[in-house]
Enzyme design. Structure first.
Site, short mmCIF file in Angstrom:
data_model
loop_
_atom_site.label_atom_id
_atom_site.label_comp_id
_atom_site.label_asym_id
_atom_site.label_seq_id
_atom_site.Cartn_x
_atom_site.Cartn_y
_atom_site.Cartn_z
N TYR A 1 -4.63 -7.27 4.35
CA TYR A 1 -3.68 -7.16 2.93
C TYR A 1 -4.30 -7.81 1.65
CZ TYR A 1 1.39 -6.88 1.02
OH TYR A 1 2.30 -6.65 0.51
N LYS B 1 -4.66 -2.78 3.73
CA LYS B 1 -3.49 -2.39 2.58
C LYS B 1 -3.93 -2.80 1.49
CE LYS B 1 0.40 -2.45 0.58
NZ LYS B 1 1.83 -3.03 -0.05
#
Lengths: 322, 322, 322, 322
Positions: free
Chosen positions: A149, A177
């Site tokens: 992330y 992500k």
């Protein structure tokens, strides 16, 4: 359905890879500040009806940083139950360091998550090699696939390409992500993944709500848009256009969504932080749209004043949602 | 003894105010990564023998960000037991948001802490008014005095003077631990506290190890030096000189301590983060000095290589500690 | 007089070293935006009467970044003429890169400056080794002593200790003006200069107006306070107290000056930048005190509104200057 | 030809608007550090042959920050002469403040530039309203169209959408060169320009070399790629694909150019700054391609070592340019 094994219960694997629209679910709260399980389940249902390929619970849009551990467990249990195996459930395990993330990851695994989404360490500023070691330890200990992330606005370091490529190559990370907003870096990463033959096995997901079409054009596999809580249909349309090579149509849909994204700026920066405005805007919209019962956000976020809610309403009307 | 009621068991109150040297205790770990209770108790004992006015467990020097909740509880229980009421115990409750901090604060109160030390929210970037609301909610819910912890290098916002003054004035904060390194701002805050008649009731503690004399000259009440783990006697001497107005002697002691502080830079920034070098340096020194059994730091920090440990040894020798 | 050879015309050398109070002169402007030579000469005279050991023209307080080359020449010529050899004149040669700084430095030498004050390169972010090379080239080409100017708020890099020590050791830099506000780093630099035997030949000057006493306690040789335009007498008193070891008196004077420094915050940050407020505050004060004819600052700075000027007036009254 | 009036001598106007590929020309230097007029003219010629719609002299890629005023004039005169009216010539007038930028702008007008490219003020950190006032004063005084230059990596503020829209609306700015890398913000700006009916009269140019296709998909009018010095044909192909709606082909060309962009990272960040590596990489490539005589960059940039030049050569070979 973009996730192999979806619909087959707990046998989801991040293989081949995550694609499609994966909303980072907001966490509806009651006026008393508790997790509103009914509204959360309704949000899940609306998202899946729109065609979400997976859902992401306990991300930044889900106010994970603002929830205590019991609230986090309630959120994840509610989402897993509401999804009922129809799509994979990704779980954010946001915390400062390896031991703390592992504790969240074990809880997520026990509650039935299909993968965990992990940031770089924060509070203590890490060296990239320490970040890499962090991801490796979490992967070993979590018992679930790990999605990196990249969110420098929150953790104050950026995952650099060298680190991500190494972690993709050795299988530590199943995907990324990207909430960095740095599409130049994302493009270069995608090119490097292709050069190394990793593009087919490593899932790149963009969190750039106003430029998701650009990320898809560059080869990203999916979209994780906070704004997808408000307009999941729009992002699914965008994704389908892109997948079919209808780039002009994708861009037109993106333009509408970029206009809609203005609701994140309804709050006055002179009196509240950006998260209060953005997350408050999402929730005000969901409340106005009748999806959730209460637009409250968690402390220490400031509530949106009525004038800002009126702005959100106007933007919803202008973009055809209300 | 600088804390009213010290030695009277659990009746400590942050009144009138904290003064003196308050080391932010390192957290010794075993080679397996568990809290080394014996070494931690030895560190407490050495610190109190040197004349510490209080101790601060679970601060940044204590690797609080790197410990899971069970480890945090072990640390605090060990420190409270080792201190045995002789001085106040401050407990860091470092976390991202109000609900999470409150959970830690309740645990700290249950374990016998005398006050909690609280940063601004992080991960989600707060507006100053949101930070103020955060402190107020924590104060209401914690049941303990709250010391503000200004550490922008970790939380990426600075507590501004307006906010601190308001929270001092309304009694939300009992004091401030300033780890911002911004002595200009600290001086102006101290002047403003005096102007408002708050200097006698609000405790200002500096975390600036190489310039603690300067903070005391400006009117700070105490010192919370990570380096005080390694040389508590030096900081107590510095403090006593300052208290007695022997500023030239204080500065000379400070000069020696500033030279000692070089051990925080023993690690090579090309291969490790600053925390690995600094906290690893403290622990290597404590290990070389025979205070703790093992110099390990917690994941994801990188261990100091032998060459860096040799540098730490040399600096200890040059500054007269070994 | 702190500068060897002062009063002997053009034979000033930055040897042994600069000490004392060295105000970074404001640049008075006419309502039309031209350099007000009369007011500038009056400011010089007032400064020297107060006991300034040198003056610094074309620093940040002098709005050097905002003046074109002709205006810069006018400023420096005016100051050199007004000083008339009584003290050394330092000239800022603020620009982005080596070639541009050298052009300014040659102009400064031709106009009679005694030394130039040089920042790290900016706009293009330099590596520390590139910064070191920059200072070496400027030193070779300028024909004047070079004082390093550490001002990360403007140039966005900090001069690190390793670089400064190397440049002190090889004679590239005659001194350092530290406007970083990082007194921890400054203390460590001073300790390192002493260890290397350079403290007697390398002049360390602090720009930290609210904590100048602290820098002097740490061994700094002088003060370059923008606020010294407004209250040169106060800074000279502070310096003399410090030099005589009267630290309590120095701190008391510093407290008053720190309160006075509040005039830099009279402007509303919602409508103007910090420089507009700070430099506008200095000039408003000088105008209210009758030293300069017009408080205007240069474009693109916003003018102080009347309400802010009233605040400046109040602060001058409260601190005994008006 | 994308610029109305091109080929008609000095009557160019930034109307309707700039579109197409507009390389920010490198500034070839001789081994002695002087502007190499012959190589610069050759670079112009190669650029125009490839189909550049305009050229941008004295931008960041042109090392404008590193050139003194005489060198800047030589560059602009050389470019204007070499272009000979075939396309518009944009001139960077990079400096810290209004007066300084105006001086450069007048020089640029006198030398025959068609427009000036202006950043926000720097060194002194401006409020957005001060930045707006800066652009307005420059527009009034320059006598040429003004293109805003958004380059936060150099000037450390970002031009916010509100400011840009106001300046577009009142005609202060004829366009924007976006080197911020923030494609999310760029997309939202383009949507806002369309909403206000300004998209047809305000030229948006992207400096994002690895994601220019994305900016064009979002509605940007042109590309100002530093890498276009090295491969102008590639960027012209990319632009033509995009203009014709061949987005898959545009993306494929972009992928190749993104791989080529790796030459900007050939220098080792442990020993040189990013500008040394990037600008050195462009020049090494131009030298290897036989376009310029000498790859030297200006002080204080560090020269690329042979190993880095070998990397540049390899990348040129892999991407089909050598």
């Amino acid at each position: 359905m973009e996730w192999e094994g979806a619909g087959q219960g707990k046998n989801h694997r991040v293989t081949p890879i995550l694609t499609g629209v994966i909303p980072p679910l907001c966490t509806p709260l009651t006026p008393a500040g508790e997790v509103d399980r009914r509204s959360l389940a309704a949000l899940v249902e609306r998202t899946l009806s729109a065609g979400a390929a997976a859902v992401f619970a306990l991300g930044s849009s889900g106010e994970a940083a603002l929830l205590d551990d019991a609230q986090r467990r309630t959120v994840l249990a509610t989402v897993v139950e509401a999804v009922a195996g129809r799509v994979p459930v990704l779980a954010g395990v946001i915390d400062m360091s390896t031991a703390r993330v592992l504790a969240h990851a074990r809880a997520a695994a026990a509650l039935g998550a299909d993968a965990v989404v992990v940031t770089a360490p924060f509070y203590v500023t890490p060296h990239p090699d320490e970040t890499a070691a962090h991801f490796r330890r979490v992967r070993e200990g979590a018992g679930l696939p790990v999605v990196g992330y990249d969110i420098p606005s929150s953790v104050h370091t950026k995952l650099d390409a060298r680190t991500v490529l190494a972690l993709a190559e050795d299988g530590t990370l199943a995907g990324l992500k990207d909430s960095s907003g740095d599409l130049n870096a994302l493009r270069r990463l995608l090119v490097a993944l292709r050069e190394r033959g990793l593009h087919g096995t490593f899932s790149v997901l963009t969190g750039s709500e106003p430029a998701a079409d650009a990320a898809l054009l560059a080869g990203a596999h999916g979209i994780v848009p906070g704004l997808g809580n408000v307009d999941p249909d729009g992002y699914v349309r965008l994704y389908e256009h892109a997948r079919a090579g209808r780039w002009t149509e994708a861009a037109a849909e993106q333009d509408r969504l970029a206009a809609l994204f203005a609701l994140t700026g309804a709050g006055d920066p002179a009196v509240m932080g950006g998260a209060s405005s953005a997350l408050g805007g999402f929730k005000a919209a969901l409340h106005l749209l009748g999806v959730i019962d209460c637009p409250a956000t968690a402390a220490p976020l400031a509530p949106l004043p009525d004038s800002a809610v009126a702005t959100v309403r106007r933007i919803l009307q202008e973009t055809g949602l209300l």
